[in-house]
Design an enzyme around this catalytic site. Structure first.
Site, PDB file in Angstrom:
ATOM      1  N   PHE A  11      16.649 -36.957  28.392  1.00  0.00           N
ATOM      2  CA  PHE A  11      16.115 -35.684  27.888  1.00  0.00           C
ATOM      3  C   PHE A  11      14.692 -35.416  28.402  1.00  0.00           C
ATOM      4  O   PHE A  11      14.440 -34.453  29.149  1.00  0.00           O
ATOM      5  CB  PHE A  11      16.193 -35.736  26.354  1.00  0.00           C
ATOM      6  N   ILE A  12      13.761 -36.293  28.060  1.00  0.00           N
ATOM      7  CA  ILE A  12      12.358 -36.040  28.411  1.00  0.00           C
ATOM      8  C   ILE A  12      12.131 -36.286  29.908  1.00  0.00           C
ATOM      9  O   ILE A  12      11.488 -35.486  30.603  1.00  0.00           O
ATOM     10  CB  ILE A  12      11.409 -36.924  27.557  1.00  0.00           C
ATOM     11  N   TYR A 152      13.228 -50.880  16.863  1.00  0.00           N
ATOM     12  CA  TYR A 152      12.801 -49.922  17.890  1.00  0.00           C
ATOM     13  C   TYR A 152      11.275 -49.793  17.891  1.00  0.00           C
ATOM     14  O   TYR A 152      10.620 -49.916  18.934  1.00  0.00           O
ATOM     15  CB  TYR A 152      13.456 -48.560  17.632  1.00  0.00           C
ATOM     16  N   LYS A 156       8.265 -50.806  20.767  1.00  0.00           N
ATOM     17  CA  LYS A 156       7.260 -49.883  21.331  1.00  0.00           C
ATOM     18  C   LYS A 156       5.849 -50.452  21.146  1.00  0.00           C
ATOM     19  O   LYS A 156       5.000 -50.350  22.028  1.00  0.00           O
ATOM     20  CB  LYS A 156       7.387 -48.500  20.688  1.00  0.00           C
TER      21      LYS A 156
HETATM   22  N1  LIG Z   1      12.935 -37.869  21.870  1.00  0.00           N
HETATM   23  C1  LIG Z   1      11.996 -38.191  20.996  1.00  0.00           C
HETATM   24  O1  LIG Z   1      11.851 -37.544  19.969  1.00  0.00           O
HETATM   25  C2  LIG Z   1      11.077 -39.356  21.264  1.00  0.00           C
HETATM   26  C3  LIG Z   1      10.053 -39.622  20.328  1.00  0.00           C
HETATM   27  C4  LIG Z   1       9.204 -40.711  20.567  1.00  0.00           C
HETATM   28  C5  LIG Z   1       9.359 -41.482  21.700  1.00  0.00           C
HETATM   29  N2  LIG Z   1      10.369 -41.209  22.572  1.00  0.00           N
HETATM   30  C6  LIG Z   1      10.507 -42.055  23.755  1.00  0.00           C
HETATM   31  O2  LIG Z   1      10.605 -41.221  24.897  1.00  0.00           O
HETATM   32  C7  LIG Z   1      11.490 -41.795  25.838  1.00  0.00           C
HETATM   33  C8  LIG Z   1      12.573 -40.819  26.242  1.00  0.00           C
HETATM   34  O3  LIG Z   1      13.297 -40.400  25.116  1.00  0.00           O
HETATM   35  P1  LIG Z   1      14.532 -39.394  25.259  1.00  0.00           P
HETATM   36  O4  LIG Z   1      14.687 -38.704  23.961  1.00  0.00           O
HETATM   37  O5  LIG Z   1      14.380 -38.619  26.508  1.00  0.00           O
HETATM   38  O6  LIG Z   1      15.738 -40.437  25.392  1.00  0.00           O
HETATM   39  P2  LIG Z   1      16.949 -40.487  26.410  1.00  0.00           P
HETATM   40  O7  LIG Z   1      17.860 -41.546  25.880  1.00  0.00           O
HETATM   41  O8  LIG Z   1      17.507 -39.139  26.647  1.00  0.00           O
HETATM   42  O9  LIG Z   1      16.257 -41.008  27.755  1.00  0.00           O
HETATM   43  C9  LIG Z   1      16.066 -42.365  28.058  1.00  0.00           C
HETATM   44  C10 LIG Z   1      16.700 -42.625  29.412  1.00  0.00           C
HETATM   45  O10 LIG Z   1      16.442 -43.991  29.759  1.00  0.00           O
HETATM   46  C11 LIG Z   1      17.614 -44.536  30.336  1.00  0.00           C
HETATM   47  N3  LIG Z   1      17.582 -45.989  30.107  1.00  0.00           N
HETATM   48  C12 LIG Z   1      17.584 -46.646  28.920  1.00  0.00           C
HETATM   49  N4  LIG Z   1      17.556 -47.971  29.110  1.00  0.00           N
HETATM   50  C13 LIG Z   1      17.512 -48.159  30.459  1.00  0.00           C
HETATM   51  C14 LIG Z   1      17.472 -49.310  31.281  1.00  0.00           C
HETATM   52  N5  LIG Z   1      17.490 -50.539  30.754  1.00  0.00           N
HETATM   53  N6  LIG Z   1      17.420 -49.146  32.622  1.00  0.00           N
HETATM   54  C15 LIG Z   1      17.419 -47.893  33.172  1.00  0.00           C
HETATM   55  N7  LIG Z   1      17.476 -46.763  32.437  1.00  0.00           N
HETATM   56  C16 LIG Z   1      17.518 -46.897  31.091  1.00  0.00           C
HETATM   57  C17 LIG Z   1      18.763 -43.852  29.616  1.00  0.00           C
HETATM   58  O11 LIG Z   1      19.978 -43.876  30.356  1.00  0.00           O
HETATM   59  C18 LIG Z   1      18.229 -42.451  29.407  1.00  0.00           C
HETATM   60  O12 LIG Z   1      18.634 -41.580  30.442  1.00  0.00           O
HETATM   61  C19 LIG Z   1      12.009 -43.095  25.227  1.00  0.00           C
HETATM   62  O13 LIG Z   1      11.203 -44.157  25.673  1.00  0.00           O
HETATM   63  C20 LIG Z   1      11.793 -42.879  23.753  1.00  0.00           C
HETATM   64  O14 LIG Z   1      11.637 -44.091  23.072  1.00  0.00           O
HETATM   65  C21 LIG Z   1      11.225 -40.166  22.379  1.00  0.00           C
END
Ligand SMILES: NC(=O)c1ccc[n+]([C@@H]2O[C@H](COP(=O)([O-])OP(=O)(O)OC[C@H]3O[C@@H](n4cnc5c(N)ncnc54)[C@H](O)[C@@H]3O)[C@@H](O)[C@H]2O)c1
Length: 327
Positions: A11-12, A152, A156
């Site tokens: 997503f991000i 989780y 972090k």
């Molecule tokens: N979405 C939120 O509200 C939010 C809030 C706080 C922090 N975050 C952090 O932001 C980041 C992105 O979040 P998001 O919502 O886009 O999640 P997301 O799951 O859509 O994106 C994470 C991506 O990382 C990839 N991934 C995970 N483990 C992996 C690995 N071992 N090797 C290679 N690729 C891997 C996944 O396939 C995925 O595409 C994460 O680190 C999350 O912890 C998100």
């Protein structure tokens, strides 16, 4: 020079990749397209960039030492934006070891490569969940965060500490951004706003944990991407932890009311007990982000939900047209 985005199919990460490409930057992405949620969504997120000569996609795991070495040796990387992680609080109680592997081992593998290849700039996706059930009115970066309440959140926190260590040992400039609940187009399907919009639209009941007074500081995706880009360009100090929030927290009840207003539909509520690992509130103090980065979130919650619903309607129409054309 190339900006490496780990987790760039999510997503991000994919929203950031699109933005950087639109600014004329060269982008490399590594992602393992895992099945935490439907990997077709991630395929869709990268599809439009696959023929772009400024874009390179590596399919694989950030824990894979050989692959990561290859990525660092094949690209002239100026900056790593490390976003890949197992996200999601509740599933981390079910499979904590996968969280430790992807989030901690994966991060240290990236730091090792940054050290070995002399890459000096890192922006890391941390999370407001590191604050745990903090009693402060607003969460500011100088609060001690030693009480995470989910595996989780603990991963972090551990990553922030590893990054500090590598920053001091090897002169890596690092910004750890604590994101506060991010929402908007392409949002993960497991997150509440997206789930609620889909269920309310289909006249199905939404699962509401607790009495609705829990509070989240929702942050619109474009504001987060803006904060990440400002952090890529930030170089005044060597290591910083910075909150990226929306600045206007809303309760769960207010969140549901906003969606009801935008959809012009009444939600059916299935009230359930609070879930282990969930914090009661997240309220960001974003004064540091404002002062150091010039960050200034622009999208109000009502506007953001409206934009999200407009995007979702468009996506649903595309799928309907595809089905119709295939008949
Ligand atoms: N979405 C939120 O509200 C939010 C809030 C706080 C922090 N975050 C952090 O932001 C980041 C992105 O979040 P998001 O919502 O886009 O999640 P997301 O799951 O859509 O994106 C994470 C991506 O990382 C990839 N991934 C995970 N483990 C992996 C690995 N071992 N090797 C290679 N690729 C891997 C996944 O396939 C995925 O595409 C994460 O680190 C999350 O912890 C998100």
């Amino acid at each position: 020079m190339t900006i490496l985005i780990t987790g760039g199919a999510g997503f991000i990460g994919s929203t950031l990749a699109d933005k950087l490409l639109s600014m004329g930057k060269k982008v490399a992405v590594v992602d393992n397209f895992n099945d935490y949620y439907d990997s077709e969504i991630k395929e869709n997120n990268v599809k439009s960039n696959l023929n772009n000569l400024q874009y390179k996609l590596y399919r694989g795991d950030i824990c894979n030492r050989e692959l990561m070495r290859q990525i660092f040796s094949e690209n002239k990387i100026s900056t790593v934006v490390h976003i890949a992680a197992r996200a999601g609080v509740r599933p981390s109680l079910e499979d904590p070891l996968e969280y430790v592997r992807s989030n901690i081992e994966g991060s240290v593998n990236i730091l090792e490569n940054m050290k070995n290849f002399g890459v000096k700039k890192l922006v890391f996706a941390s999370s407001s969940s590191v604050y745990g059930n903090c009693s402060a009115e607003k969460f500011s970066e100088n609060l001690k965060v030693t009480e995470p309440i989910s595996p989780y959140a603990a991963t972090k926190s551990a990553c922030e500490q590893f990054i500090y260590t590598y920053s001091k040992l090897y002169g890596i400039n690092a910004v750890c951004l604590r994101f506060f609940t991010v929402y908007g187009p392409k949002q993960r399907p497991d997150l509440a706003i997206r789930k609620f919009i889909e269920l309310i639209n289909n006249d199905e009941a939404i699962p509401v944990y607790g009495d609705g007074t829990t509070m989240r500081d929702y942050t619109y995706i474009d504001d987060i991407v803006d904060g990440i880009i400002k952090s890529i360009n930030y170089n005044k100090t060597q290591y910083e932890i910075i909150n990226l929030g929306g600045g206007n927290p809303v309760t769960l009840n207010e969140m549901i009311e906003t969606i009801e207003q935008v959809l012009n539909k009444k939600a059916k509520i299935n009230r359930l007990p609070m879930q282990a690992g969930d914090v009661n509130k997240t309220v960001s103090d974003i004064s540091k982000a404002k002062n150091l980065l010039g960050y200034n979130p622009k999208i109000s919650f009502m506007e953001g939900v409206q934009k999200f619903v407009d995007w979702k309607t468009c996506e649903d129409m595309k799928i309907e047209n595809q089905i119709y054309n295939n008949v």
